[in-house]
Design an enzyme around this catalytic site. Sequence first.
Site, PDB file in Angstrom:
ATOM      1  N   LYS A   1     -19.882  21.356 -43.168  1.00 42.95           N
ATOM      2  CA  LYS A   1     -20.493  22.655 -42.271  1.00 42.95           C
ATOM      3  C   LYS A   1     -20.751  23.874 -42.994  1.00 42.95           C
ATOM      4  O   LYS A   1     -21.951  24.363 -43.060  1.00 42.95           O
ATOM      5  CB  LYS A   1     -19.638  22.764 -41.128  1.00 42.95           C
ATOM      6  CG  LYS A   1     -19.553  21.763 -39.955  1.00 42.95           C
ATOM      7  CD  LYS A   1     -18.274  22.049 -39.140  1.00 42.95           C
ATOM      8  CE  LYS A   1     -18.508  20.699 -38.198  1.00 42.95           C
ATOM      9  NZ  LYS A   1     -17.377  20.572 -36.980  1.00 42.95           N
TER      10      LYS A   1
ATOM     11  N   GLN B   1     -11.931  24.000 -36.040  1.00 39.71           N
ATOM     12  CA  GLN B   1     -11.928  22.817 -36.451  1.00 39.71           C
ATOM     13  C   GLN B   1     -10.836  21.738 -35.570  1.00 39.71           C
ATOM     14  O   GLN B   1      -9.676  22.141 -35.809  1.00 39.71           O
ATOM     15  CB  GLN B   1     -11.749  22.319 -37.771  1.00 39.71           C
ATOM     16  CG  GLN B   1     -12.207  20.765 -38.352  1.00 39.71           C
ATOM     17  CD  GLN B   1     -13.611  20.314 -37.980  1.00 39.71           C
ATOM     18  OE1 GLN B   1     -14.771  21.169 -38.022  1.00 39.71           O
ATOM     19  NE2 GLN B   1     -13.885  19.296 -37.248  1.00 39.71           N
TER      20      GLN B   1
ATOM     21  N   ASP C   1     -19.384  25.781 -30.865  1.00 39.55           N
ATOM     22  CA  ASP C   1     -19.294  24.511 -30.657  1.00 39.55           C
ATOM     23  C   ASP C   1     -19.697  24.188 -29.193  1.00 39.55           C
ATOM     24  O   ASP C   1     -19.918  23.166 -28.634  1.00 39.55           O
ATOM     25  CB  ASP C   1     -17.748  24.268 -30.898  1.00 39.55           C
ATOM     26  CG  ASP C   1     -17.678  23.590 -32.003  1.00 39.55           C
ATOM     27  OD1 ASP C   1     -18.555  22.967 -32.674  1.00 39.55           O
ATOM     28  OD2 ASP C   1     -16.266  23.583 -32.402  1.00 39.55           O
TER      29      ASP C   1
END
Length: 283
Positions: free
Chosen positions: A52, A96, A119
């Site tokens: 990412k 994460q 997200d």
Amino acid sequence: MSTVIDGKLTSAKVREQIREEVDKLKENGIKPSLTVIRVGEDPASKVYVRNKQKACAEVGIESELIHLPEETDEQELIRIVEECNQDPLTDGILVQLPLPAQIDEERVKSVIDPAKDVDGFHAVNMGRLITGEAGFVPCTPAGIIRLLDEYDIGIDGAHCVIVGRSQIVGKPLALLLLGRNATVTICHSRTRNLKEICKQADILISAAGQTGLITADHVKDQAVVIDVAMNRDENGKLCGDVKFDEVSKKAAAITPVPGGVGPMTVAMLLNNCLQSAKGRKAL
Ligand code: NDP
């Protein structure tokens, strides 16, 4: 033989568009930025985060990694997320997953400022998906829609069958497809007659995480098959839920694993960061 839906190519195209927009923002003194928080030493998370950050760098989005020790407690993580919420230089916050067992993931997700929730996992953004308001959309479902559009696969009126009802894939994808006038059926581990239901799909999307679950017998002739899963076979090789060799002989179009949905997820994360920067700077 079916069309192979190329997620790598589509992702590269999306990322190029993002890079151009980021360049323009930078000319106006605005630097989009993402803060990634990783807790502990989960090896897969380490790879995902590295990818990412690399993808951010390639399009010119700045990224900062906050790496916390495995034993970090929930309060400490929440304190750090709240600091990021207040930081005017941070456009996006990504914690994460998975988190170590002592931390309640739902609690942490709920603390992220919905305006920085790139997200799209915060309940506020999930709620917006239901009401049809603008908000951050989870990256994998957004990437699947982008792929279908890129390949001119009609969603309106199509019967879409989704295998999997998770909060990050199945449920938000169902809402997005519904918003595009599909008829949606969601299957899960307790579904009876999975094969018969899958066989009715014009577009079949599998996100079960079960290698080889979807065979040619699950697929209607000329259906479109999207394989979301990222499983490992007995040799540690990345593979999906769909038996690609047999299904590709029957489907009109199919995504491979790797190189299908996976690259789109990262591209949509970058897009969410860009949209956040634009929105927060009221451009
Ligand atoms: P979860 O484990 O959270 O959800 C799996 C879903 O599949 C559940 O709803 C489960 O049902 C259902 N399921 C499991 N086995 C079966 C079965 N035999 N028949 C029917 N349904 C079944 O997984 P995620 O949604 O997080 O991920 C799914 C897959 O997608 C994984 O392989 C993951 O690695 C991959 N993934 C890929 C991404 C990408 O970028 N390509 C991003 C995110 C995930 P129940 O609810 O009843 O347990």
